[in-house]
Design a protein around this motif. Sequence first.
Motif, PDB file in Angstrom:
ATOM      1  N   HIS A  77       0.862  -1.180   0.000  1.00  0.00           N
ATOM      2  CA  HIS A  77       0.000   0.000   0.000  1.00  0.00           C
ATOM      3  C   HIS A  77       0.905   1.239   0.000  1.00  0.00           C
ATOM      4  O   HIS A  77       0.999   1.954   0.986  1.00  0.00           O
ATOM      5  CB  HIS A  77      -0.918   0.001   1.231  1.00  0.00           C
ATOM      6  CG  HIS A  77      -1.721  -1.253   1.391  1.00  0.00           C
ATOM      7  ND1 HIS A  77      -1.195  -2.398   1.971  1.00  0.00           N
ATOM      8  CD2 HIS A  77      -2.983  -1.560   1.031  1.00  0.00           C
ATOM      9  CE1 HIS A  77      -2.127  -3.342   1.971  1.00  0.00           C
ATOM     10  NE2 HIS A  77      -3.211  -2.861   1.404  1.00  0.00           N
ATOM     11  N   PRO A  78       1.567   1.504  -1.103  1.00  0.00           N
ATOM     12  CA  PRO A  78       2.628   2.523  -1.124  1.00  0.00           C
ATOM     13  C   PRO A  78       2.116   3.954  -1.095  1.00  0.00           C
ATOM     14  O   PRO A  78       0.971   4.245  -1.437  1.00  0.00           O
ATOM     15  CB  PRO A  78       3.353   2.236  -2.438  1.00  0.00           C
ATOM     16  CG  PRO A  78       2.306   1.613  -3.315  1.00  0.00           C
ATOM     17  CD  PRO A  78       1.442   0.803  -2.394  1.00  0.00           C
ATOM     18  N   VAL A  79       2.996   4.832  -0.655  1.00  0.00           N
ATOM     19  CA  VAL A  79       2.827   6.275  -0.766  1.00  0.00           C
ATOM     20  C   VAL A  79       4.059   6.810  -1.486  1.00  0.00           C
ATOM     21  O   VAL A  79       5.102   6.142  -1.504  1.00  0.00           O
ATOM     22  CB  VAL A  79       2.683   6.936   0.619  1.00  0.00           C
ATOM     23  CG1 VAL A  79       1.410   6.493   1.320  1.00  0.00           C
ATOM     24  CG2 VAL A  79       3.898   6.642   1.489  1.00  0.00           C
ATOM     25  N   PRO A  80       3.989   7.992  -2.084  1.00  0.00           N
ATOM     26  CA  PRO A  80       5.150   8.487  -2.825  1.00  0.00           C
ATOM     27  C   PRO A  80       6.395   8.721  -1.973  1.00  0.00           C
ATOM     28  O   PRO A  80       7.506   8.494  -2.423  1.00  0.00           O
ATOM     29  CB  PRO A  80       4.639   9.802  -3.442  1.00  0.00           C
ATOM     30  CG  PRO A  80       3.161   9.613  -3.555  1.00  0.00           C
ATOM     31  CD  PRO A  80       2.780   8.813  -2.333  1.00  0.00           C
ATOM     32  N   HIS A  81       6.234   9.185  -0.729  1.00  0.00           N
ATOM     33  CA  HIS A  81       7.400   9.609   0.063  1.00  0.00           C
ATOM     34  C   HIS A  81       7.226   9.154   1.510  1.00  0.00           C
ATOM     35  O   HIS A  81       6.194   9.381   2.127  1.00  0.00           O
ATOM     36  CB  HIS A  81       7.524  11.139  -0.012  1.00  0.00           C
ATOM     37  CG  HIS A  81       8.738  11.694   0.679  1.00  0.00           C
ATOM     38  ND1 HIS A  81       8.983  13.054   0.765  1.00  0.00           N
ATOM     39  CD2 HIS A  81       9.777  11.099   1.318  1.00  0.00           C
ATOM     40  CE1 HIS A  81      10.112  13.257   1.427  1.00  0.00           C
ATOM     41  NE2 HIS A  81      10.604  12.089   1.770  1.00  0.00           N
ATOM     42  N   LEU A  82       8.256   8.508   2.037  1.00  0.00           N
ATOM     43  CA  LEU A  82       8.278   8.033   3.412  1.00  0.00           C
ATOM     44  C   LEU A  82       9.493   8.588   4.128  1.00  0.00           C
ATOM     45  O   LEU A  82      10.619   8.478   3.629  1.00  0.00           O
ATOM     46  CB  LEU A  82       8.330   6.499   3.466  1.00  0.00           C
ATOM     47  CG  LEU A  82       8.649   5.877   4.829  1.00  0.00           C
ATOM     48  CD1 LEU A  82       7.512   6.122   5.820  1.00  0.00           C
ATOM     49  CD2 LEU A  82       8.935   4.388   4.699  1.00  0.00           C
ATOM     50  N   THR A  83       9.266   9.167   5.293  1.00  0.00           N
ATOM     51  CA  THR A  83      10.353   9.545   6.190  1.00  0.00           C
ATOM     52  C   THR A  83      10.301   8.651   7.416  1.00  0.00           C
ATOM     53  O   THR A  83       9.224   8.397   7.954  1.00  0.00           O
ATOM     54  CB  THR A  83      10.231  11.017   6.634  1.00  0.00           C
ATOM     55  OG1 THR A  83      10.305  11.864   5.492  1.00  0.00           O
ATOM     56  CG2 THR A  83      11.351  11.392   7.603  1.00  0.00           C
ATOM     57  N   ILE A  84      11.453   8.177   7.835  1.00  0.00           N
ATOM     58  CA  ILE A  84      11.558   7.441   9.100  1.00  0.00           C
ATOM     59  C   ILE A  84      12.396   8.282  10.047  1.00  0.00           C
ATOM     60  O   ILE A  84      13.467   8.781   9.676  1.00  0.00           O
ATOM     61  CB  ILE A  84      12.182   6.052   8.894  1.00  0.00           C
ATOM     62  CG1 ILE A  84      11.216   5.153   8.118  1.00  0.00           C
ATOM     63  CG2 ILE A  84      12.553   5.407  10.225  1.00  0.00           C
ATOM     64  CD1 ILE A  84      11.727   3.771   7.868  1.00  0.00           C
ATOM     65  N   ALA A  85      11.906   8.452  11.261  1.00  0.00           N
ATOM     66  CA  ALA A  85      12.598   9.272  12.249  1.00  0.00           C
ATOM     67  C   ALA A  85      12.712   8.507  13.555  1.00  0.00           C
ATOM     68  O   ALA A  85      11.767   7.857  13.987  1.00  0.00           O
ATOM     69  CB  ALA A  85      11.853  10.591  12.474  1.00  0.00           C
ATOM     70  N   GLY A  86      13.870   8.601  14.164  1.00  0.00           N
ATOM     71  CA  GLY A  86      14.071   7.913  15.432  1.00  0.00           C
ATOM     72  C   GLY A  86      15.359   8.329  16.095  1.00  0.00           C
ATOM     73  O   GLY A  86      16.188   9.041  15.509  1.00  0.00           O
ATOM     74  N   GLY A  87      15.531   7.862  17.311  1.00  0.00           N
ATOM     75  CA  GLY A  87      16.735   8.162  18.066  1.00  0.00           C
ATOM     76  C   GLY A  87      17.950   7.428  17.537  1.00  0.00           C
ATOM     77  O   GLY A  87      17.864   6.549  16.672  1.00  0.00           O
ATOM     78  N   ILE A  88      19.092   7.771  18.091  1.00  0.00           N
ATOM     79  CA  ILE A  88      20.366   7.252  17.599  1.00  0.00           C
ATOM     80  C   ILE A  88      20.415   5.732  17.675  1.00  0.00           C
ATOM     81  O   ILE A  88      20.744   5.052  16.696  1.00  0.00           O
ATOM     82  CB  ILE A  88      21.525   7.862  18.411  1.00  0.00           C
ATOM     83  CG1 ILE A  88      21.598   9.375  18.157  1.00  0.00           C
ATOM     84  CG2 ILE A  88      22.856   7.195  18.046  1.00  0.00           C
ATOM     85  CD1 ILE A  88      22.443  10.115  19.179  1.00  0.00           C
ATOM     86  N   ALA A  89      20.075   5.155  18.828  1.00  0.00           N
ATOM     87  CA  ALA A  89      20.208   3.707  19.002  1.00  0.00           C
ATOM     88  C   ALA A  89      19.259   2.954  18.076  1.00  0.00           C
ATOM     89  O   ALA A  89      19.654   1.962  17.448  1.00  0.00           O
ATOM     90  CB  ALA A  89      19.949   3.326  20.451  1.00  0.00           C
ATOM     91  N   LYS A  90      18.010   3.404  17.968  1.00  0.00           N
ATOM     92  CA  LYS A  90      17.044   2.673  17.150  1.00  0.00           C
ATOM     93  C   LYS A  90      17.369   2.811  15.663  1.00  0.00           C
ATOM     94  O   LYS A  90      17.201   1.851  14.893  1.00  0.00           O
ATOM     95  CB  LYS A  90      15.627   3.144  17.458  1.00  0.00           C
ATOM     96  CG  LYS A  90      15.169   2.725  18.849  1.00  0.00           C
ATOM     97  CD  LYS A  90      13.710   3.006  19.091  1.00  0.00           C
ATOM     98  CE  LYS A  90      13.308   2.662  20.531  1.00  0.00           C
ATOM     99  NZ  LYS A  90      13.386   1.220  20.827  1.00  0.00           N
ATOM    100  N   MET A  91      17.820   3.975  15.231  1.00  0.00           N
ATOM    101  CA  MET A  91      18.201   4.108  13.818  1.00  0.00           C
ATOM    102  C   MET A  91      19.494   3.338  13.528  1.00  0.00           C
ATOM    103  O   MET A  91      19.675   2.844  12.404  1.00  0.00           O
ATOM    104  CB  MET A  91      18.351   5.585  13.450  1.00  0.00           C
ATOM    105  CG  MET A  91      17.037   6.350  13.446  1.00  0.00           C
ATOM    106  SD  MET A  91      15.760   5.686  12.325  1.00  0.00           S
ATOM    107  CE  MET A  91      14.799   4.630  13.446  1.00  0.00           C
ATOM    108  N   ALA A  92      20.362   3.205  14.522  1.00  0.00           N
ATOM    109  CA  ALA A  92      21.548   2.366  14.334  1.00  0.00           C
ATOM    110  C   ALA A  92      21.143   0.905  14.177  1.00  0.00           C
ATOM    111  O   ALA A  92      21.734   0.165  13.368  1.00  0.00           O
ATOM    112  CB  ALA A  92      22.508   2.527  15.512  1.00  0.00           C
ATOM    113  N   LYS A  93      20.128   0.450  14.933  1.00  0.00           N
ATOM    114  CA  LYS A  93      19.617  -0.912  14.748  1.00  0.00           C
ATOM    115  C   LYS A  93      19.078  -1.102  13.336  1.00  0.00           C
ATOM    116  O   LYS A  93      19.336  -2.121  12.689  1.00  0.00           O
ATOM    117  CB  LYS A  93      18.499  -1.200  15.756  1.00  0.00           C
ATOM    118  CG  LYS A  93      18.937  -1.427  17.180  1.00  0.00           C
ATOM    119  CD  LYS A  93      17.718  -1.800  18.021  1.00  0.00           C
ATOM    120  CE  LYS A  93      18.054  -1.909  19.485  1.00  0.00           C
ATOM    121  NZ  LYS A  93      16.888  -2.312  20.296  1.00  0.00           N
TER     122      LYS A  93
END
Length: 361
Positions: free
Chosen positions: A247-263
Amino acid sequence: MTKDRERPPLRRGWTTGSCATAAAKSAWSWLQTGQFPDPVTITLPNQRQVSFALDGCGQMGESAWARIIKDAGDDPDVTHGALITASVARGAAGQGVTFKAGEGVGVITRPGLPLPPGAPAINPVPRRMITQALMEITPQGADAIVTISIENGEALARQTLNPRLGIVGGLSILGTTGIVVPFSCSAWIDTIHRGIDVARASGLTHIAGSTGNTSEACVKAFYDLPDAALIEMGDFVGGMLKYLRQHPVPHLTIAGGIAKMAKLAQGHLDLHSSRTLADPGSLAIMAEKLGVTSEIREGMRRANTVLEAFQRANHPALGDLIAAEAASVTRACLAPSDIEVDVIVTDREGRIVGRTTPRPA
């Protein structure tokens, strides 16, 4: 014996849909027989039969009502202990069962949910459960008007994502199995899916999945996004991405803290601390690509946490590299869709410490 083995199993509870079904069945029974069954037995979607004690019942004009206290078991559900009331009246012959939102039950105002705007937020499975329960009393058919209410439901709804989904005035009557499994991820992932559905139906072309309130506030301000574009994915980035692949959308941003984005950069799609561990050593490998000295990298490997390792690196580009590698993992998970992806990494104070794209003009 380990502590885990000594700990008793978590107690399961009942959904708002199950409680509303039991209350409606007891009230309908009174209209048909002059008796309020107490306890009242209902059939769950898996055909298991369970019984509920009434907290109250009575007659009001030509309607009957019954009330159940919701027991969510050991799940930290905001509706645990809520008073759920079903008021039932006879309907016109041949109309079947119709539903109304009483006080504390929300009304849908946006497209994209399983029910259309203007409908009471009584989900399809609870509607089927209630209809089946009434027909157990009157197998020849049930022409009934069922109004569900939840005491303090409007206040409780402010602690949920209902307002963001366009459900106003109260809570939803939920449940797909009738049972609340403590700390189950399925309810959260279902909410993620419904948020995506609402965003798509509203014509939004850019949504943002965030791990928590801090990163969500940051990405909202960064892109000036409306609330309907904000998806509180928590630790379930995999659940969000798998749904977006279909169920796509044109643009996705993912945002999170340092540890979770490092995972995420390391390839983990479940970001919960009890299920995946961020590796300071992997961060040290990233730092090597940036020319960080071997002495500092060794200190990073010995760090107790990813955040400590990040701070030891003290390199302005490390956050951007985490964001870039997290975005690469995200794109691979979304393939073959061509969703535009960017990632924002924040610190605990909500400052951006890494991103894949420049600030929009």
